[in-house]
Design a protein around this motif. Structure first.
Motif, PDB file in Angstrom:
ATOM      1  N   ALA A  24     -10.165  21.156 -38.548  1.00  0.00           N
ATOM      2  CA  ALA A  24     -11.511  22.300 -39.178  1.00  0.00           C
ATOM      3  C   ALA A  24     -11.470  22.261 -40.607  1.00  0.00           C
ATOM      4  CB  ALA A  24     -11.737  22.671 -38.052  1.00  0.00           C
ATOM      5  N   VAL A  25     -10.422  22.920 -40.592  1.00  0.00           N
ATOM      6  CA  VAL A  25     -10.777  23.139 -42.515  1.00  0.00           C
ATOM      7  C   VAL A  25     -10.627  22.102 -43.226  1.00  0.00           C
ATOM      8  CG1 VAL A  25      -9.505  24.338 -44.138  1.00  0.00           C
ATOM      9  CG2 VAL A  25     -10.334  25.350 -42.102  1.00  0.00           C
ATOM     10  N   ILE A  26      -9.735  20.842 -43.139  1.00  0.00           N
ATOM     11  CA  ILE A  26      -9.443  19.800 -44.114  1.00  0.00           C
ATOM     12  C   ILE A  26     -10.731  18.921 -43.698  1.00  0.00           C
ATOM     13  CG2 ILE A  26      -8.438  17.861 -44.123  1.00  0.00           C
ATOM     14  CD1 ILE A  26      -6.560  19.044 -43.136  1.00  0.00           C
ATOM     15  N   GLY A  27     -11.545  18.915 -42.505  1.00  0.00           N
ATOM     16  CA  GLY A  27     -12.327  17.739 -42.686  1.00  0.00           C
ATOM     17  C   GLY A  27     -13.731  19.219 -43.191  1.00  0.00           C
ATOM     18  N   MET A  28     -14.072  19.847 -43.225  1.00  0.00           N
ATOM     19  CA  MET A  28     -15.138  20.508 -43.681  1.00  0.00           C
ATOM     20  C   MET A  28     -15.065  20.668 -45.279  1.00  0.00           C
ATOM     21  SD  MET A  28     -16.157  23.563 -41.251  1.00  0.00           S
ATOM     22  CE  MET A  28     -14.783  24.503 -40.703  1.00  0.00           C
ATOM     23  N   SER A  29     -13.614  20.733 -46.260  1.00  0.00           N
ATOM     24  CA  SER A  29     -13.578  20.703 -47.347  1.00  0.00           C
ATOM     25  C   SER A  29     -13.339  19.373 -47.660  1.00  0.00           C
ATOM     26  CB  SER A  29     -12.135  21.036 -47.624  1.00  0.00           C
ATOM     27  OG  SER A  29     -11.015  21.709 -47.350  1.00  0.00           O
ATOM     28  N   LEU A  30     -13.520  18.386 -46.380  1.00  0.00           N
ATOM     29  CA  LEU A  30     -14.012  16.811 -47.235  1.00  0.00           C
ATOM     30  C   LEU A  30     -16.004  16.887 -46.842  1.00  0.00           C
ATOM     31  CD1 LEU A  30     -11.519  14.255 -44.927  1.00  0.00           C
ATOM     32  CD2 LEU A  30     -11.889  14.650 -47.616  1.00  0.00           C
ATOM     33  N   ILE A  31     -16.585  17.339 -46.203  1.00  0.00           N
ATOM     34  CA  ILE A  31     -17.821  17.393 -45.929  1.00  0.00           C
ATOM     35  C   ILE A  31     -18.336  18.434 -47.503  1.00  0.00           C
ATOM     36  CG2 ILE A  31     -19.429  18.440 -44.617  1.00  0.00           C
ATOM     37  CD1 ILE A  31     -18.270  18.020 -42.558  1.00  0.00           C
ATOM     38  N   ILE A  32     -17.633  19.057 -47.601  1.00  0.00           N
ATOM     39  CA  ILE A  32     -18.211  19.980 -49.610  1.00  0.00           C
ATOM     40  C   ILE A  32     -18.136  19.360 -50.572  1.00  0.00           C
ATOM     41  CG2 ILE A  32     -17.719  21.628 -50.994  1.00  0.00           C
ATOM     42  CD1 ILE A  32     -17.081  23.731 -48.601  1.00  0.00           C
ATOM     43  N   ALA A  33     -16.768  17.889 -50.497  1.00  0.00           N
ATOM     44  CA  ALA A  33     -16.318  17.179 -51.502  1.00  0.00           C
ATOM     45  C   ALA A  33     -17.770  15.750 -51.298  1.00  0.00           C
ATOM     46  CB  ALA A  33     -14.954  16.880 -51.425  1.00  0.00           C
ATOM     47  N   GLY A  34     -17.873  15.673 -50.552  1.00  0.00           N
ATOM     48  CA  GLY A  34     -18.701  14.528 -49.958  1.00  0.00           C
ATOM     49  C   GLY A  34     -20.022  14.870 -50.467  1.00  0.00           C
ATOM     50  N   VAL A  35     -20.586  16.628 -50.438  1.00  0.00           N
ATOM     51  CA  VAL A  35     -21.966  16.458 -50.686  1.00  0.00           C
ATOM     52  C   VAL A  35     -22.282  17.248 -52.605  1.00  0.00           C
ATOM     53  CG1 VAL A  35     -23.703  19.105 -50.680  1.00  0.00           C
ATOM     54  CG2 VAL A  35     -22.924  18.159 -49.217  1.00  0.00           C
ATOM     55  N   LEU A  36     -20.718  18.005 -53.303  1.00  0.00           N
ATOM     56  CA  LEU A  36     -20.739  17.382 -54.490  1.00  0.00           C
ATOM     57  C   LEU A  36     -20.802  15.972 -55.188  1.00  0.00           C
ATOM     58  CD1 LEU A  36     -18.226  20.129 -54.573  1.00  0.00           C
ATOM     59  CD2 LEU A  36     -19.992  20.512 -55.221  1.00  0.00           C
TER      60      LEU A  36
END
Length: 113
Positions: A90-102
């Protein structure tokens, strides 16, 4: 450099959606009236604010940012306020989401800069 108004409206929409989703959990399937009213008002405001951001942002970009940040914020509220656990995936997935938004915000020419 000031933040463009369409991003302020999008941020307000996200905050209202997060409040509404948090209240939905507290409404216990809409059996508690105050949280249920907060859900309806918050979601109404969220879509109202979103409509202003859509004057500049393409709907796909706005929705990607909205959903990405909304997922992360709701997960953090679940973790901090409700004591819900996040596993490594979940933490890795959310990190990827944040990276995508950036990536969208920093590099997309369609993001309405």
């Amino acid at each position: 450099m000031p933040v463009p108004a369409h991003y302020i409206f999008l941020l307000l929409a996200i905050v209202c959606e997060v409040i509404g989703t948090t209240a939905m959990a507290a409404s216990q399937q809409f059996t508690r009236i105050i949280p249920a009213i907060i859900v309806v008002v918050s979601y109404g405001l969220a879509f109202y604010f979103l409509s202003f951001s859509l004057k500049v942002l393409p709907v796909g970009i706005a929705y990607a940012i909205w959903s990405g940040l909304g997922i992360v914020l709701i997960s953090l509220i679940g973790l901090v306020v409700m004591g819900q656990k996040l596993d490594l995936a979940a933490v890795i997935g959310m990190s990827l989401i944040i990276a995508g938004v950036l990536v969208i915000h920093l590099f997309s020419k369609t993001a309405g800069h």
